[in-house]
Design an enzyme around this catalytic site. Structure first.
Site, PDB file in Angstrom:
ATOM      1  N   SER A 132       0.624  -9.919  -0.418  1.00 52.65           N
ATOM      2  CA  SER A 132       0.495  -8.505  -0.394  1.00 52.65           C
ATOM      3  C   SER A 132       0.768  -7.929   0.904  1.00 52.65           C
ATOM      4  O   SER A 132       0.932  -6.781   1.134  1.00 52.65           O
ATOM      5  CB  SER A 132      -0.999  -8.158  -0.836  1.00 52.65           C
ATOM      6  OG  SER A 132      -1.729  -8.824  -0.290  1.00 52.65           O
ATOM      7  N   LYS A 166       0.793  -1.142  -0.078  1.00 54.79           N
ATOM      8  CA  LYS A 166      -0.077  -0.021   0.042  1.00 54.79           C
ATOM      9  C   LYS A 166       0.938   1.157   0.049  1.00 54.79           C
ATOM     10  O   LYS A 166       0.645   2.334  -0.482  1.00 54.79           O
ATOM     11  CB  LYS A 166      -1.039   0.119   1.189  1.00 54.79           C
ATOM     12  CG  LYS A 166      -2.180  -0.917   0.978  1.00 54.79           C
ATOM     13  CD  LYS A 166      -3.052  -0.525   0.126  1.00 54.79           C
ATOM     14  CE  LYS A 166      -4.267  -1.149  -0.051  1.00 54.79           C
ATOM     15  NZ  LYS A 166      -5.337  -0.901  -0.837  1.00 54.79           N
TER      16      LYS A 166
END
Length: 324
Positions: A309, A54
């Protein structure tokens, strides 16, 4: 609708992020290769700044704001990983950040956001409208940094795709498929644009938790659909109500499909990541590995990249999930 980002936008994002992000490696396990019958290359964004992918999108978004916009501060809503990416980016730019976070977000993620200097505003993810929560701050002139449905955010996440293609080429392999965790679709859409630019034959797969498979069902319906209420999941990082408008427009063109995985499959994937890759991966970050056991993605004799992720999970929660 806002124009979706293209490959030039992703290259521009890569230039802005140069020297700031970790170019996460491609790693593999011979045991997992044997189990799945192909060559599986893992991209561990668990090792990224703030512990997830992110940061890429958040920093790129702040970079595209004018100095006047940044001077008024930024506001975002997130269950944790985007919150940390925005908080870290705001601190680097020296600007105020306000993050609306679900009250049931992991304590570690909330604490990390506060440590980075951002103000946390709690809300009820099941009852409150996130935009209503942040509206007072937008009215004050603060800039919104969305979690996924924004061209600059998507372009930042797409830098992973540039790395994947370059790293695969350095290994002398071509990627038959890339398998990616999916919440609102920013990661899958960004990576798909980057990979498809130079490797059009690579199949891009999105993976979601069961009961939160809005992208899978939207692809089947040909239009965005929402998740049914009343469900919960250990995969807090990728729980979204429905795909983004921009992300779905990209994903409907670029994805080979989407897979929904059970929580038992996610737990097993977390165990496999620990045992064979020596990585702590949070549940939402591990769904792509879980999908390899689904039988829906062709693996035999193939070279497949799997994105892990994020790894933002405290020890107690991690141990509890693994033991369940």
């Amino acid at each position: 609708m806002t124009t979706p980002p293209g490959i030039a936008d992703i290259h521009a994002a890569a230039a802005r992020l140069s020297g700031l992000i970790v170019e996460t490696p491609l790693i593999e396990s011979q045991e997992l290769n044997r189990r799945f019958g192909g060559r599986i290359l893992f991209k561990p964004e668990t090792l990224q700044r703030t512990g997830s992918f992110k940061f890429r999108g958040a920093y790129n978004k702040l970079s595209t704001l004018s100095e006047a916009e940044r001077s008024r501060g930024v506001v975002a809503f997130s269950s944790g990983n985007h919150a940390q990416g925005v908080a870290a980016s705001a601190a680097m730019f020296g600007v105020k950040a306000v993050i609306a976070m679900p009250a049931d977000a992991p304590d570690m993620k909330i604490a990390n956001v506060r440590k980075m200097g951002a103000e946390v505003v709690p809300f009820d993810r099941f009852k409150d409208d996130r935009m209503a929560v942040v509206r007072p701050y937008l009215d004050r002139g603060m800039a919104l940094v969305p979690p996924f449905d924004d061209p600059a955010i998507i372009a930042g996440q797409g830098t992973i795709g540039l790395e994947l293609v370059r790293q695969a080429r350095a290994l002398g392999v071509s990627l038959d498929a890339v398998v990616i965790p999916c919440g609102g679709g920013g990661l899958t859409s960004g990576i798909s644009v980057a990979v498809k630019d130079t490797s059009s034959g690579t199949a891009i797969w999105a993976v979601e938790p069961e009961h939160f498979d809005d992208t899978r069902r939207s692809l089947a319906a040909g239009a965005r659909v929402s998740n049914e209420p009343g469900h919960s999941s250990i995969c807090d990082a990728i729980l979204t109500a429905e795909p983004g408008a921009i992300t779905f427009e990209i994903n409907r063109r670029n994805l080979a499909g989407a897979v929904a995985v059970s929580e038992d499959a996610v737990r097993q994937a977390m165990r496999d990541a620990m045992a064979f890759l020596k990585l702590v991966v949070e549940p939402g970050g591990c769904v792509a590995l879980a999908a390899l056991s689904s039988g829906e993605i062709e693996l035999s004799g193939k070279c497949v990249a799997v994105v892990l992720s994020g790894g933002n999970v405290d020890f107690g929660t991690y141990a509890g999930i693994m033991a369940a």
